[in-house]
Design an enzyme around this catalytic site. Sequence first.
Site, short mmCIF file in Angstrom:
data_model
loop_
_atom_site.label_atom_id
_atom_site.label_comp_id
_atom_site.label_asym_id
_atom_site.label_seq_id
_atom_site.Cartn_x
_atom_site.Cartn_y
_atom_site.Cartn_z
N ARG A 4 -3.77 -14.46 3.25
CA ARG A 4 -4.84 -15.42 3.47
C ARG A 4 -4.77 -16.70 2.66
O ARG A 4 -5.42 -17.68 3.00
CB ARG A 4 -6.20 -14.73 3.21
CG ARG A 4 -6.61 -13.83 4.34
CD ARG A 4 -7.72 -12.91 3.92
NE ARG A 4 -7.23 -12.00 2.89
CZ ARG A 4 -7.95 -11.01 2.36
NH1 ARG A 4 -9.20 -10.84 2.70
NH2 ARG A 4 -7.42 -10.22 1.45
N ARG A 33 -3.50 -15.48 12.24
CA ARG A 33 -4.44 -14.37 12.14
C ARG A 33 -5.60 -14.60 13.11
O ARG A 33 -6.06 -13.67 13.77
CB ARG A 33 -4.91 -14.29 10.69
CG ARG A 33 -6.10 -13.48 10.42
CD ARG A 33 -5.74 -12.02 10.21
NE ARG A 33 -6.83 -11.40 9.48
CZ ARG A 33 -8.03 -11.19 9.97
NH1 ARG A 33 -8.31 -11.56 11.20
NH2 ARG A 33 -8.97 -10.64 9.23
N ARG A 51 1.95 -9.49 -1.63
CA ARG A 51 1.04 -10.23 -0.75
C ARG A 51 1.43 -11.68 -0.57
O ARG A 51 0.59 -12.57 -0.50
CB ARG A 51 -0.41 -10.16 -1.27
CG ARG A 51 -1.04 -8.80 -1.20
CD ARG A 51 -1.64 -8.55 0.18
NE ARG A 51 -2.07 -7.17 0.31
CZ ARG A 51 -3.34 -6.76 0.18
NH1 ARG A 51 -4.30 -7.63 -0.03
NH2 ARG A 51 -3.63 -5.50 0.31
N ASP A 103 0.56 -2.71 6.75
CA ASP A 103 -0.37 -2.24 5.73
C ASP A 103 -0.08 -0.78 5.39
O ASP A 103 0.47 -0.04 6.22
CB ASP A 103 -1.82 -2.37 6.21
CG ASP A 103 -2.78 -2.31 5.04
OD1 ASP A 103 -2.99 -3.35 4.38
OD2 ASP A 103 -3.30 -1.21 4.75
N TYR A 163 -7.76 6.66 0.01
CA TYR A 163 -8.47 5.94 1.07
C TYR A 163 -8.97 6.90 2.16
O TYR A 163 -10.05 6.71 2.73
CB TYR A 163 -7.58 4.86 1.70
CG TYR A 163 -7.46 3.62 0.83
CD1 TYR A 163 -8.44 2.64 0.85
CD2 TYR A 163 -6.40 3.47 -0.05
CE1 TYR A 163 -8.35 1.52 0.03
CE2 TYR A 163 -6.29 2.36 -0.88
CZ TYR A 163 -7.28 1.39 -0.83
OH TYR A 163 -7.19 0.29 -1.65
O1 CP3 Z 1 2.67 -7.98 0.41
C1 CP3 Z 1 2.73 -8.47 1.57
O2 CP3 Z 1 2.71 -9.69 1.77
C2 CP3 Z 1 3.00 -7.54 2.75
C3 CP3 Z 1 1.87 -7.03 3.45
C4 CP3 Z 1 0.91 -6.08 2.77
C5 CP3 Z 1 -0.48 -6.07 3.09
N1 CP3 Z 1 -1.06 -5.00 2.46
C6 CP3 Z 1 -1.16 -7.02 3.97
C7 CP3 Z 1 -2.63 -7.12 3.96
C8 CP3 Z 1 1.12 -5.04 1.87
C9 CP3 Z 1 2.40 -4.64 1.16
C10 CP3 Z 1 -0.13 -4.35 1.69
C11 CP3 Z 1 -0.27 -3.17 0.85
C12 CP3 Z 1 -1.62 -2.59 0.66
N2 CP3 Z 1 -2.64 -2.49 1.55
C13 CP3 Z 1 -2.01 -1.93 -0.52
C14 CP3 Z 1 -1.14 -1.69 -1.73
C15 CP3 Z 1 -1.01 -2.88 -2.60
C16 CP3 Z 1 -2.28 -3.28 -3.33
O3 CP3 Z 1 -2.79 -4.37 -2.96
O4 CP3 Z 1 -2.72 -2.56 -4.20
C17 CP3 Z 1 -3.33 -1.48 -0.34
C18 CP3 Z 1 -4.18 -0.74 -1.35
C19 CP3 Z 1 -3.73 -1.83 0.99
C20 CP3 Z 1 -5.00 -1.50 1.69
C21 CP3 Z 1 -5.73 -2.71 2.10
N3 CP3 Z 1 -5.28 -3.62 3.03
C22 CP3 Z 1 -6.99 -3.13 1.66
C23 CP3 Z 1 -7.83 -2.41 0.63
C24 CP3 Z 1 -7.29 -4.32 2.33
C25 CP3 Z 1 -8.58 -5.10 2.28
C26 CP3 Z 1 -8.69 -5.88 1.02
C27 CP3 Z 1 -8.28 -7.29 1.26
O5 CP3 Z 1 -7.43 -7.80 0.51
O6 CP3 Z 1 -8.85 -7.87 2.18
C28 CP3 Z 1 -6.19 -4.64 3.16
C29 CP3 Z 1 -6.06 -5.81 4.05
C30 CP3 Z 1 -4.81 -6.61 4.00
N4 CP3 Z 1 -3.54 -6.10 3.88
C31 CP3 Z 1 -4.72 -8.02 4.16
C32 CP3 Z 1 -3.35 -8.34 4.14
C33 CP3 Z 1 -2.73 -9.70 4.32
C34 CP3 Z 1 -5.89 -8.96 4.39
C35 CP3 Z 1 -6.23 -8.84 5.83
C36 CP3 Z 1 -6.83 -10.07 6.46
O7 CP3 Z 1 -6.07 -10.95 6.94
O8 CP3 Z 1 -8.05 -10.13 6.53
#
Ligand code: CP3
Length: 347
Positions: free
Chosen positions: A28, A37, A24, A74, A150
């Site tokens: 944010r 964003r 990540r 994602d 999910y």
């Molecule tokens: O790592 C990176 O910088 C690359 C991008 C990336 C994102 N999600 C961007 C993201 C990667 C590799 C993921 C993987 C991901 N997504 C996982 C596996 C890794 C982990 O965290 O366990 C999972 C379970 C998800 C599913 C997911 N995506 C959830 C549950 C959420 C909401 C929770 C949250 O953090 O808000 C997301 C959203 C998400 N994915 C964001 C980002 C930058 C936040 C979105 C926003 O800008 O509001």
Amino acid sequence: MNRKALLDVLGNRMPERRPIWFMRQAGRYLPEYRQLRAQAGSFLDLCYAPKLASQVTLQPIHRYDLDAAILFADILVVPHAMGVGLKFAEGEGPILDVVADEGSVRGLKPIRDGNEVRAVCQTVSLTRYGLPAHVALIGFCGAPWTVASYMIEGGSSEERLRARLAAHQRPTWFGDLLERLVEASCDYLSAQIEAGAEVVQIFDSWAGDLTGDVFEETVIAPIRTMTKELRKRHPSIPVIVFARGAGSKHGRVAETSGAQAVGIEQAMELAAVLANMAKHCAVQGNLDPIALLAGGERLTSRVENVISEVPMQRHIFNLGHGIRPATDPGHVAQAIAAVRAMDARRA
Ligand code: CP3
């Protein structure tokens, strides 16, 4: 520096320096991310806007001295591309159509040639052009178990009870769902590789939910099928498997998957994990994201602690899980500086 330190470690060669990236790392906690964003509208719109998503992927590379960029997308792109309704409600996380019976599994589409995959692959290609020579590009997908959880829950869930119950009870649709996800995820990663990804990571964020033979059937077996198939299609592309929470079973994950590196959660001591790991496999991790959030002198000593446990040739410095959104971007710079300084002292 012209060599890619990440590819050297994954290829079992001595790197010029210890490779660093953060899960990540685009997100944010960065003001420049929040700005783009806001321009894009929703998070999903951003994932499917190749120019913007590529800029977001590059943001942490411009700011920090990192060794890898991870594609901005994602893990839920795969179910979305299979035809499952998906939205990200502001502040609530993902909401998906529930897929938890024979009919809904049968209705899933193959993902090849869909708009979602095409957009993500365009992001990969655009990003590859913009990267400095020493920075590797990582593509990724979720592991079948985590993505299935999910889909079965219809979103995030604290306990994932329905999904875990299905993994134990093994209704026919559950096995079929895992199979469909194996196939779609392989096609998805292959497409990313053809577009320019140099490494791929499989995220099994909820691997720690399962135990014993259920872990073998639900976490290990699908990942092994994927890594074998990817090896066949793209023999030179290294794979990182992050089975978060696998604990004492990381060695087994490494051995059975044939991964070039395994990600390790912060609860484990890297030295202990490494002792049980075949020599050709590297470890990735595992600074506690809360140490990064907290900052201060403790952050530097925690970084030194992690590094002191693993030789450079077998280590990819990272967190044990993703960067928390409230993290001060200055703390990330501090952690990177601490890794570089400690390696310079030890050289
Ligand atoms: O790592 C990176 O910088 C690359 C991008 C990336 C994102 N999600 C961007 C993201 C990667 C590799 C993921 C993987 C991901 N997504 C996982 C596996 C890794 C982990 O965290 O366990 C999972 C379970 C998800 C599913 C997911 N995506 C959830 C549950 C959420 C909401 C929770 C949250 O953090 O808000 C997301 C959203 C998400 N994915 C964001 C980002 C930058 C936040 C979105 C926003 O800008 O509001």
